[in-house]
Design a protein around this motif. Structure first.
Motif, mmCIF file in Angstrom:
data_model
loop_
_atom_site.group_PDB
_atom_site.id
_atom_site.type_symbol
_atom_site.label_atom_id
_atom_site.label_comp_id
_atom_site.label_asym_id
_atom_site.label_seq_id
_atom_site.Cartn_x
_atom_site.Cartn_y
_atom_site.Cartn_z
ATOM 1 N N SER A 205 0.824 -1.207 0.000
ATOM 2 C CA SER A 205 0.000 0.000 0.000
ATOM 3 C C SER A 205 0.860 1.260 0.000
ATOM 4 O O SER A 205 0.497 2.263 -0.623
ATOM 5 N N ILE A 206 2.017 1.215 0.643
ATOM 6 C CA ILE A 206 2.923 2.367 0.613
ATOM 7 C C ILE A 206 3.466 2.579 -0.797
ATOM 8 O O ILE A 206 3.521 3.706 -1.291
ATOM 9 N N LEU A 207 3.852 1.485 -1.479
ATOM 10 C CA LEU A 207 4.335 1.612 -2.852
ATOM 11 C C LEU A 207 3.253 2.132 -3.788
ATOM 12 O O LEU A 207 3.518 2.960 -4.662
ATOM 13 N N LEU A 208 2.041 1.650 -3.612
ATOM 14 C CA LEU A 208 0.937 2.091 -4.465
ATOM 15 C C LEU A 208 0.614 3.563 -4.229
ATOM 16 O O LEU A 208 0.412 4.327 -5.185
ATOM 17 N N LEU A 209 0.599 3.991 -2.989
ATOM 18 C CA LEU A 209 0.367 5.404 -2.687
ATOM 19 C C LEU A 209 1.514 6.290 -3.173
ATOM 20 O O LEU A 209 1.287 7.396 -3.683
ATOM 21 N N LEU A 210 2.736 5.798 -3.040
ATOM 22 C CA LEU A 210 3.888 6.550 -3.509
ATOM 23 C C LEU A 210 3.845 6.744 -5.020
ATOM 24 O O LEU A 210 4.125 7.838 -5.524
ATOM 25 N N SER A 211 3.461 5.707 -5.752
ATOM 26 C CA SER A 211 3.372 5.842 -7.205
ATOM 27 C C SER A 211 2.267 6.806 -7.603
ATOM 28 O O SER A 211 2.423 7.573 -8.565
ATOM 29 N N ALA A 212 1.161 6.819 -6.868
ATOM 30 C CA ALA A 212 0.082 7.759 -7.167
ATOM 31 C C ALA A 212 0.512 9.202 -6.897
ATOM 32 O O ALA A 212 0.226 10.104 -7.688
ATOM 33 N N VAL A 213 1.234 9.422 -5.809
ATOM 34 C CA VAL A 213 1.701 10.774 -5.477
ATOM 35 C C VAL A 213 2.735 11.255 -6.498
ATOM 36 O O VAL A 213 2.681 12.402 -6.958
ATOM 37 N N ILE A 214 3.658 10.376 -6.893
ATOM 38 C CA ILE A 214 4.653 10.758 -7.898
ATOM 39 C C ILE A 214 3.983 11.039 -9.237
ATOM 40 O O ILE A 214 4.309 12.018 -9.912
ATOM 41 N N GLY A 215 3.034 10.196 -9.615
ATOM 42 C CA GLY A 215 2.309 10.421 -10.864
ATOM 43 C C GLY A 215 1.568 11.738 -10.868
ATOM 44 O O GLY A 215 1.591 12.478 -11.861
ATOM 45 N N PHE A 216 0.909 12.071 -9.763
ATOM 46 C CA PHE A 216 0.186 13.325 -9.674
ATOM 47 C C PHE A 216 1.136 14.510 -9.721
ATOM 48 O O PHE A 216 0.889 15.498 -10.431
#
Length: 121
Positions: free
Chosen positions: A11-22
């Motif tokens: 979940s941390i990796l998934l949230l991190l990828s969403a934040v970087i993408g945004f």
């Protein structure tokens, strides 16, 4: 409910990828001379990244098997969609972030949900 280590890591990796993408999509949308300044495609990637973050939070809290499977499939489609759109927009950092998000989704989905057995009277 206690979270196991792969679930928390995923979940941390998934949230991190969403934040970087945004963040990268917003930067590309606002900054001149990026080639995609003010385009609807990069704005769509930014909005989809916010949806990815919401799905990651929902997936972390999902306890029913059917709900989890549905959220995993929707998250997988969204990851591929964002990665493909970012590749078409020549924003390869976002595509790399979605690969990291895919690794997080695999780690998150490998954690099986324990059935909730209740005593029957």
């Amino acid at each position: 409910m206690l979270q196991t280590q792969p679930s928390r890591f995923g979940s941390i990796l998934l949230l991190l990828s969403a934040v970087i993408g945004f963040a990268v999509a917003l930067y590309a949308w606002l900054t001149p001379l990026t080639g995609v300044t003010g385009t609807i495609g990069v704005l769509g990637v930014a909005i989809a990244s916010v949806l990815l973050a919401l799905l990651a939070l929902l997936l972390r809290g999902a306890s029913h098997r059917g709900t989890r499977i549905f959220l995993i499939i929707v998250t997988l489609v969204l990851l591929f969609g964002i990665g493909f759109a970012a590749a078409l927009l020549h924003q390869y950092i976002i595509t790399a972030a979605m690969v990291v998000g895919l690794i997080g989704l695999i780690a998150l989905s490998s954690n099986s949900v324990r059935p909730n057995h209740r005593a029957r009277a």
